[in-house]
Structure formats: C-alpha cells, structure tokens
Design a protein around this motif. Structure first.
Motif, PDB file in Angstrom:
ATOM      1  N   ILE A 143      50.736  41.475  31.235  1.00  0.00           N
ATOM      2  CA  ILE A 143      50.427  40.122  30.754  1.00  0.00           C
ATOM      3  C   ILE A 143      50.618  39.072  31.848  1.00  0.00           C
ATOM      4  CG2 ILE A 143      51.103  38.333  29.101  1.00  0.00           C
ATOM      5  CD1 ILE A 143      51.690  40.519  27.093  1.00  0.00           C
ATOM      6  N   PRO A 144      51.741  39.051  32.583  1.00  0.00           N
ATOM      7  CA  PRO A 144      51.848  38.077  33.683  1.00  0.00           C
ATOM      8  C   PRO A 144      50.759  38.259  34.743  1.00  0.00           C
ATOM      9  CG  PRO A 144      54.002  38.944  33.131  1.00  0.00           C
ATOM     10  CD  PRO A 144      53.007  39.775  32.395  1.00  0.00           C
ATOM     11  N   THR A 145      50.394  39.507  35.015  1.00  0.00           N
ATOM     12  CA  THR A 145      49.338  39.742  35.993  1.00  0.00           C
ATOM     13  C   THR A 145      48.005  39.186  35.507  1.00  0.00           C
ATOM     14  OG1 THR A 145      50.453  41.763  36.735  1.00  0.00           O
ATOM     15  CG2 THR A 145      48.142  41.504  37.338  1.00  0.00           C
ATOM     16  N   TYR A 146      47.703  39.405  34.236  1.00  0.00           N
ATOM     17  CA  TYR A 146      46.451  38.869  33.682  1.00  0.00           C
ATOM     18  C   TYR A 146      46.454  37.338  33.713  1.00  0.00           C
ATOM     19  CZ  TYR A 146      42.691  37.800  30.446  1.00  0.00           C
ATOM     20  OH  TYR A 146      41.548  37.294  29.890  1.00  0.00           O
ATOM     21  N   LEU A 147      47.572  36.727  33.343  1.00  0.00           N
ATOM     22  CA  LEU A 147      47.652  35.264  33.367  1.00  0.00           C
ATOM     23  C   LEU A 147      47.479  34.720  34.787  1.00  0.00           C
ATOM     24  CD1 LEU A 147      50.583  34.660  30.845  1.00  0.00           C
ATOM     25  CD2 LEU A 147      48.122  34.381  30.451  1.00  0.00           C
ATOM     26  N   LEU A 148      48.015  35.437  35.781  1.00  0.00           N
ATOM     27  CA  LEU A 148      47.854  35.004  37.165  1.00  0.00           C
ATOM     28  C   LEU A 148      46.391  35.085  37.588  1.00  0.00           C
ATOM     29  CD1 LEU A 148      48.990  34.175  39.915  1.00  0.00           C
ATOM     30  CD2 LEU A 148      49.403  36.613  40.381  1.00  0.00           C
ATOM     31  N   VAL A 149      45.749  36.205  37.267  1.00  0.00           N
ATOM     32  CA  VAL A 149      44.335  36.353  37.622  1.00  0.00           C
ATOM     33  C   VAL A 149      43.491  35.307  36.909  1.00  0.00           C
ATOM     34  CG1 VAL A 149      42.330  37.898  37.457  1.00  0.00           C
ATOM     35  CG2 VAL A 149      44.572  38.812  38.113  1.00  0.00           C
ATOM     36  N   GLN A 150      43.816  35.021  35.665  1.00  0.00           N
ATOM     37  CA  GLN A 150      43.068  34.018  34.907  1.00  0.00           C
ATOM     38  C   GLN A 150      43.288  32.626  35.485  1.00  0.00           C
ATOM     39  OE1 GLN A 150      44.357  33.147  30.851  1.00  0.00           O
ATOM     40  NE2 GLN A 150      42.226  33.377  30.165  1.00  0.00           N
ATOM     41  N   LEU A 159      35.891  39.757  42.507  1.00  0.00           N
ATOM     42  CA  LEU A 159      37.188  39.710  43.178  1.00  0.00           C
ATOM     43  C   LEU A 159      38.302  40.251  42.290  1.00  0.00           C
ATOM     44  CD1 LEU A 159      37.073  36.259  45.017  1.00  0.00           C
ATOM     45  CD2 LEU A 159      36.869  38.545  46.019  1.00  0.00           C
ATOM     46  N   ALA A 160      38.103  40.169  40.970  1.00  0.00           N
ATOM     47  CA  ALA A 160      39.108  40.710  40.055  1.00  0.00           C
ATOM     48  C   ALA A 160      39.196  42.227  40.145  1.00  0.00           C
ATOM     49  CB  ALA A 160      38.784  40.297  38.619  1.00  0.00           C
ATOM     50  N   LEU A 161      38.161  42.871  40.698  1.00  0.00           N
ATOM     51  CA  LEU A 161      38.183  44.319  40.878  1.00  0.00           C
ATOM     52  C   LEU A 161      38.820  44.727  42.204  1.00  0.00           C
ATOM     53  CD1 LEU A 161      34.566  45.177  39.652  1.00  0.00           C
ATOM     54  CD2 LEU A 161      36.667  44.962  38.306  1.00  0.00           C
ATOM     55  N   ILE A 162      39.087  43.739  43.078  1.00  0.00           N
ATOM     56  CA  ILE A 162      39.600  44.043  44.417  1.00  0.00           C
ATOM     57  C   ILE A 162      41.017  43.529  44.620  1.00  0.00           C
ATOM     58  CG2 ILE A 162      39.237  43.657  46.886  1.00  0.00           C
ATOM     59  CD1 ILE A 162      36.257  43.504  46.339  1.00  0.00           C
ATOM     60  N   LEU A 163      41.220  42.224  44.400  1.00  0.00           N
ATOM     61  CA  LEU A 163      42.489  41.602  44.793  1.00  0.00           C
ATOM     62  C   LEU A 163      43.704  42.117  44.027  1.00  0.00           C
ATOM     63  CD1 LEU A 163      41.370  37.893  45.376  1.00  0.00           C
ATOM     64  CD2 LEU A 163      41.676  39.748  47.031  1.00  0.00           C
ATOM     65  N   PRO A 164      43.666  42.305  42.682  1.00  0.00           N
ATOM     66  CA  PRO A 164      44.901  42.733  41.995  1.00  0.00           C
ATOM     67  C   PRO A 164      45.451  44.070  42.471  1.00  0.00           C
ATOM     68  CG  PRO A 164      43.314  41.857  40.424  1.00  0.00           C
ATOM     69  CD  PRO A 164      42.585  42.007  41.725  1.00  0.00           C
ATOM     70  N   ALA A 182      38.408  53.394  40.015  1.00  0.00           N
ATOM     71  CA  ALA A 182      39.075  52.385  39.189  1.00  0.00           C
ATOM     72  C   ALA A 182      38.204  51.956  38.019  1.00  0.00           C
ATOM     73  CB  ALA A 182      39.427  51.177  40.048  1.00  0.00           C
ATOM     74  N   TRP A 183      38.824  51.802  36.872  1.00  0.00           N
ATOM     75  CA  TRP A 183      38.122  51.329  35.674  1.00  0.00           C
ATOM     76  C   TRP A 183      38.970  50.333  34.880  1.00  0.00           C
ATOM     77  CZ3 TRP A 183      40.643  52.083  31.075  1.00  0.00           C
ATOM     78  CH2 TRP A 183      41.678  53.019  31.086  1.00  0.00           C
ATOM     79  N   PHE A 184      40.289  50.360  35.078  1.00  0.00           N
ATOM     80  CA  PHE A 184      41.177  49.566  34.238  1.00  0.00           C
ATOM     81  C   PHE A 184      40.981  48.073  34.474  1.00  0.00           C
ATOM     82  CE2 PHE A 184      45.409  47.785  33.131  1.00  0.00           C
ATOM     83  CZ  PHE A 184      45.422  48.154  31.791  1.00  0.00           C
ATOM     84  N   ASN A 185      40.910  47.654  35.730  1.00  0.00           N
ATOM     85  CA  ASN A 185      40.741  46.230  36.017  1.00  0.00           C
ATOM     86  C   ASN A 185      39.443  45.691  35.432  1.00  0.00           C
ATOM     87  OD1 ASN A 185      43.139  46.188  37.380  1.00  0.00           O
ATOM     88  ND2 ASN A 185      42.251  46.131  39.427  1.00  0.00           N
TER      89      ASN A 185
END
Length: 318
Positions: free
Chosen positions: A153-160, A169-174, A237-240
């Motif tokens: 959840i914190p990771t998703y909030l940061l990306v958002q 970029l959401a498929l690369i940077l995290p 990768a598929w999760f991101n």
C-alpha cells in the motif's frame, strides 16, 4: 654437457586407450574412479532430469502447433504431433492485442534492463571504492532494504503520488534496482587489481575512465549474468502491470497470457476465430506461452558460459 629436458609426452586431450575419444579431465587424488554402477546411475539421473524439463516443453510446443481436431481427439494437451499448423501463431502475430503486448514487453525489457544496469554498475563501483564519501552509510541503507520493506500500500501510494500510474515507467522504476545484484557487482569490482587502477590514476585517468576502460572490460562475465537476471525479471514481470495499469492496450505479454490461461475474454482479433471453430483456445494459450519463452531460450545459451565465472567470482571475492 647435455641439457636435461622433460621428455614426457604432452597431453593432447585424447585418451590413448580409446582412439577417437577425448580423455576425461584429471580427478583429484581423493576422488575414486566411478564404477559401472555409478556411471549408469549418473546417466539415468541426467536422462530423467532432461525429460522432466523437455517433456513439458515438448507438449506445449506440439499443442500450440496442433489443429482443433487433433486437440479434441487428444482430449486436451497433445503429445504425438498430428496435423501441424501455424494458424495460432499467425493469428497471434496478425496485429492484435498479443502483438501489441509483445512490443510492450520488449520495450520495457530493453529500456528497463539498460536503466537498471547503469544504476547498478555505478552504485556498485562507488561502493567498491573504500573510503569514498558516505560509503558505509550508503552500504548500510542498501542492506537494510533487503530485510525491511514499506509494503504494497505505501508503495502504491508513492507511485500514485508521483503520477506514474497508467504509464510505462510504473513497470520499470518500482522494481528497477536489486540490492543483491549490486552487492554481487560490488564484490567483483573489489576484486579488480588495485595496481591497475593506481597505475591508471598515475597516468591521469579519472574514475569514469577507470570504470569504462578497466573495470567494466574485466567484469564482462558478471555483467553478462546480471544483465540476464534483470532482462528475465522485466520480461516475466506481471504484478506491477496488474496494479498500476488500467488500460488493456498497455498490458505486457505476461498479463495477456494470464488472461488467456484464466479463460477470460480472449485477446482482440482472436475471439471470432475461436468462436467459428477455426482455432482452439488451448492452442492459443500454448502459443502465447511459447512466445513468452522464446527470448529467454534465445539469450540463455549466449550467457550460460559466464554463469559459473560470473556468479562464483562475484560471490567469493571481496
């Protein structure tokens, strides 16, 4: 006075007792010569292991090349090829969703691997220079991230909050950086001869030139292995994508394959072919799996010879 020379015949690599065959490499003094039972057991174990890997792959490939009638007669997966056809691959690569997803996966893999390798090499080189600014603190911070994570959840909030949702970029940077890979590179870089770098500095070379012309050429084995690790990670990768993307046109190949395996809505352009009976849904699933395996199967043989040298040396040195 005659000179004493070593007249022992040099080994040519061939076994004199069995003409035409290569001699086995010398064994350590403590290792006994294997008997017939031992050799037979090794052969049987290797054959079983190879069959365990190749037989499922054979089934996937044959099923993807089979007609709908052959798949119906076999009751599912096909073992014996009959009625070979390329219709599943023709439909997949005809410009529909699968083709677009393949292009997305290739682009993300290429860009992501280059970015990850650039950051990993620079980080590893900086951490390998003992006494550099903040060396110990940066190393401890990296090590801490291997054991403690913020969570989903914190990771998703940061990306958002960064505005990266629904972007590539959401498929690369995290997941761009692997601390384990950086540590392996660092251990290898620390094993580079200090005399080489010192002599280069005396000649006026800076850190950039030392890294580019000395350290990287001497570390090609470990760099090849880490590059393969990153490339396979991005390709698989598929999760991101399932979390950060909502546009189906932006989905990579792995997510499209999951949709097919779960028997959800078929990719655009294939639904009509499946409904009219021209194409089997199982053949499409197997064909997508083959397409997903091709890049890894193609690259692995070229990097395989570097695995032993790259991983063992990087793990032991330093």
């Amino acid at each position: 006075m005659t000179a004493v020379t070593d007249e022992r015949p040099k080994s040519s690599g061939r076994d004199p007792r069995r003409p035409g065959r290569w001699a086995a490499p010398p064994r350590p003094v403590w290792e006994e010569e294997p008997g017939r039972a031992g050799l037979a057991g090794k052969v049987i174990a290797l054959v079983i292991a190879c069959l365990g890997v190749l037989f499922p792959l054979w089934i996937v490939i044959v099923t993807s090349l089979s007609t709908k009638q052959t798949i119906s007669e076999a009751g599912g997966l096909v073992v014996v090829p009959r009625g070979i056809t390329l219709i599943a691959y023709q439909e997949l690569l005809s410009g529909g969703q699968v083709t677009r997803a393949t292009v997305v996966s290739l682009g993300v893999t290429l860009v992501g691997t280059l970015f990850s390798m650039a950051v990993s090499i620079l980080s590893a080189y900086g951490l390998s220079r003992i006494g550099s600014v903040g060396h110990s603190w940066f190393l401890m911070i990296l090590l801490a991230t291997m054991f403690f994570g913020a969570g989903l959840i914190p990771t998703y909030l940061l990306v958002q909050s960064l505005g990266l949702t629904d972007t590539y970029l959401a498929l690369i940077l995290p997941s761009a950086i692997s601390v384990f890979n950086i540590l392996v590179l660092r251990a290898f870089f620390m094993g580079v001869s200090q005399e080489l770098t010192d002599s280069a500095r005396i000649d006026g070379a800076g850190d950039w030139r030392i890294l580019w012309q000395i350290v990287i050429p001497l570390s090609r084995a470990v760099i090849a292995v880490i590059t393969l690790f990153y490339a396979v990670g991005y390709w698989s990768a598929w999760f991101n994508a399932s979390i950060y993307l909502s546009d189906q046109d932006m989905m990579p190949l792995q997510n499209v394959m999951i949709q097919l395996v779960q028997k959800q809505e078929p990719p655009v352009g294939l639904g009509q072919a499946i409904k009219t009976g021209q194409l089997s849904a199982l053949a499409v699933q197997m064909a997508v799996m083959v397409l997903a395996l091709l890049p890894v199967a193609f690259l692995s043989p070229f990097v395989q010879r570097h695995f032993k040298k790259g991983m063992l040396t990087g793990a032991v040195k330093g």
